[in-house]
Design a protein around this motif. Structure first.
Motif, mmCIF file in Angstrom:
data_model
loop_
_atom_site.group_PDB
_atom_site.id
_atom_site.type_symbol
_atom_site.label_atom_id
_atom_site.label_comp_id
_atom_site.label_asym_id
_atom_site.label_seq_id
_atom_site.Cartn_x
_atom_site.Cartn_y
_atom_site.Cartn_z
ATOM 1 N N ASN A 1 0.913 -1.136 -0.459
ATOM 2 C CA ASN A 1 0.185 -0.191 0.239
ATOM 3 C C ASN A 1 0.851 1.171 0.485
ATOM 4 N N ASP B 1 0.131 5.692 -0.431
ATOM 5 C CA ASP B 1 -0.829 6.309 -1.047
ATOM 6 C C ASP B 1 0.190 7.627 -0.894
ATOM 7 N N GLU C 1 -0.696 4.752 -5.234
ATOM 8 C CA GLU C 1 -2.723 5.047 -5.079
ATOM 9 C C GLU C 1 -3.651 6.212 -4.526
ATOM 10 N N GLN D 1 -8.581 3.792 -3.697
ATOM 11 C CA GLN D 1 -8.173 3.427 -4.015
ATOM 12 C C GLN D 1 -7.394 1.938 -4.007
ATOM 13 N N SER D 2 -6.704 2.753 -3.163
ATOM 14 C CA SER D 2 -5.406 0.901 -1.871
ATOM 15 C C SER D 2 -6.189 0.577 -0.827
ATOM 16 N N ASP E 1 -8.543 -2.101 -3.635
ATOM 17 C CA ASP E 1 -7.482 -2.950 -4.257
ATOM 18 C C ASP E 1 -7.565 -4.580 -3.221
#
Ligand code: GUN
Ligand code: FE
Length: 426
Positions: free
Chosen positions: A157, A159, A168, A172-173, A176
């Protein structure tokens, strides 16, 4: 690969019960029942008569080695571009390479090479970082699963503070990650998912808190990096001004052990307060001496961690470390501790070889449960070593031969592997 209900290996057995000594059982029997160690015997008890015995003669048999920290997508650039410190190394070498794993053709080629290397070496259990990409991560899990190695693999992960192609949004992270976890369910025999926020500089508080609540719901383990490099630590202070330390930042964000197994790579520069907190939360420390040397990060005070009876093991941190060998990680850990002792703090005695062997087996193995020893009830993970190419004119004990195998760190001496009672074909 199929599991036999019961079988026996015969050879020169070497293993640890604690960090003080390596137990040597020459020419002995190691009994496996239902995937677990049933015992070590110098003569086979009568009630085992009739179960198959594989006699490995004069070879050495040790517990499988545990790599608590490495990055599969970085295997491609091992041994390259080491003349940088962590933050530049990430930006210049690592992030551009990891962004390539959006391409499944590239990922397949590179991850197959990685899986082949893992299959050939002495590692039987590992905690592995993939990249942010879900399809690539699942491909890695599939390829590793076929090797028979037991691994926890994490979709990474990130961001913030990374290039557009490797960043990301937090929403979204998290989405996903949930989708990846759902897709993994029941899919692999030997591979399980692990939550993998890269480190605090790559993850906003929002993302970390989202992962913490996902962890609460799922009980999943977590892996990340902690206190590797001084500039990184100063940066975390700026990014999390509310925290009293890097470890406290993870803790306040709800991701510092406690109920869920947690492994933090490096821990080179922990404060007393962080050590106490990590100990209280049962956090595992993955000591990656070779990476810490290559990236000039420092040397973790492993003597302190052992004295505090903390959860500790070894990691190769490929490709901060250039070698995927845990034999090499053992000798590097010993050497680094000697320099630390001589140059930095003569109150902390260097690691001994039995301690390094303990860290590589039972120490790190505890992250996977009862793993890393030949004591009764442990998972039957065993590596058979043929060291006949390491010639010597004098008599050597099995323990001396093991010490040489570790220092010379040539994984070509690995002859056979058993994981959870399954014979892995190399
Ligand atoms: N900290 C954050 N990411 C990484 C990485 O990929 N390797 C190392 N050694 N440290 C990190
Ligand atoms: Fe790492």
């Amino acid at each position: 690969m199929k599991k036999q209900a019961a079988f026996v290996l015969k050879g020169n057995l070497l293993y640890c019960k604690d960090a003080d000594q390596i137990i040597s059982a020459p020419n002995s029997y190691l009994v496996c029942e239902e995937g677990k160690v049933a015992g070590v015997f110098d003569t086979l008890p009568d009630h085992y008569t009739g179960i198959p015995v594989t006699d490995y003669g004069d070879k050495l048999i040790i517990p499988g080695l545990v790599d608590l920290h490495l990055h599969a997508p970085q295997y491609s650039f091992r041994g390259l571009g080491m003349d940088l410190e962590l933050l530049d190394w990430l930006n210049i070498n690592t992030f551009p390479e990891e962004s390539k794993y959006a391409d499944l053709d590239y990922a397949r080629k590179a991850y197959q090479m990685f899986a082949d290397a893992m299959a050939a070496g002495a590692t039987t259990r590992a905690c592995v970082f993939a990249t942010i990409h879900v399809p690539g991560t699942m491909l890695l899990m599939e390829l590793l699963d076929k090797t028979g190695i037991h691994a926890m693999v994490g979709k990474v992960n990130m961001d913030r503070n990374s290039p557009d192609i490797l960043r990301e949004t937090s929403a979204q992270s998290l989405a996903d990650t949930e989708q990846w976890l759902a897709a993994c369910e029941g899919r692999y025999e030997n591979i399980t998912p692990i939550l993998t926020p890269r480190f605090i500089p790559s993850c906003t508080d929002e993302l970390m808190k989202g992962l913490a609540s996902l962890q609460k719901k799922t009980g999943l383990p977590m892996q990340s990096h902690l206190s590797e490099n001084l500039s990184e630590i100063a940066w975390v202070k700026e990014l999390c001004p509310y925290s009293s330390s890097y470890g406290d930042a993870y803790d306040q964000l709800g991701m510092f052990g406690g109920d869920c197994p947690t492994v933090m790579a490096h821990c080179v520069h922990l404060t007393e307060e962080e050590i106490e907190l990590a100990k209280k939360r049962g956090v595992f420390i993955a000591h990656c001496a070779q990476s810490n040397t290559n990236l000039a990060s420092g040397v973790a005070p492993m003597r302190t961690y052992l004295d505090h009876k903390m959860n500790v093991g070894l990691g190769t941190d490929v490709a901060g470390g250039f070698s995927p060998s845990i034999f090499r990680a053992m000798s590097d850990a010993v050497q680094a501790s000697k320099l630390r002792w001589r140059l930095l703090d003569n109150s902390l005695k260097p690691l001994t070889m039995p301690e390094a062997f303990y860290l590589a087996t039972k120490g790190g193995g505890a992250f996977f449960g009862k793993v890393g020893s030949f004591e009764e009830g442990y998972e039957f993970d065993a590596v058979v070593i043929d060291d006949s190419s390491l010639v010597h004119p004098q008599e050597l004990t099995p323990q001396e031969r093991l010490e040489r195998v570790i220092y010379l760190s040539d994984e070509r001496n690995v002859s056979e592997k058993y994981i959870g009672g399954v014979h892995i074909s190399k």
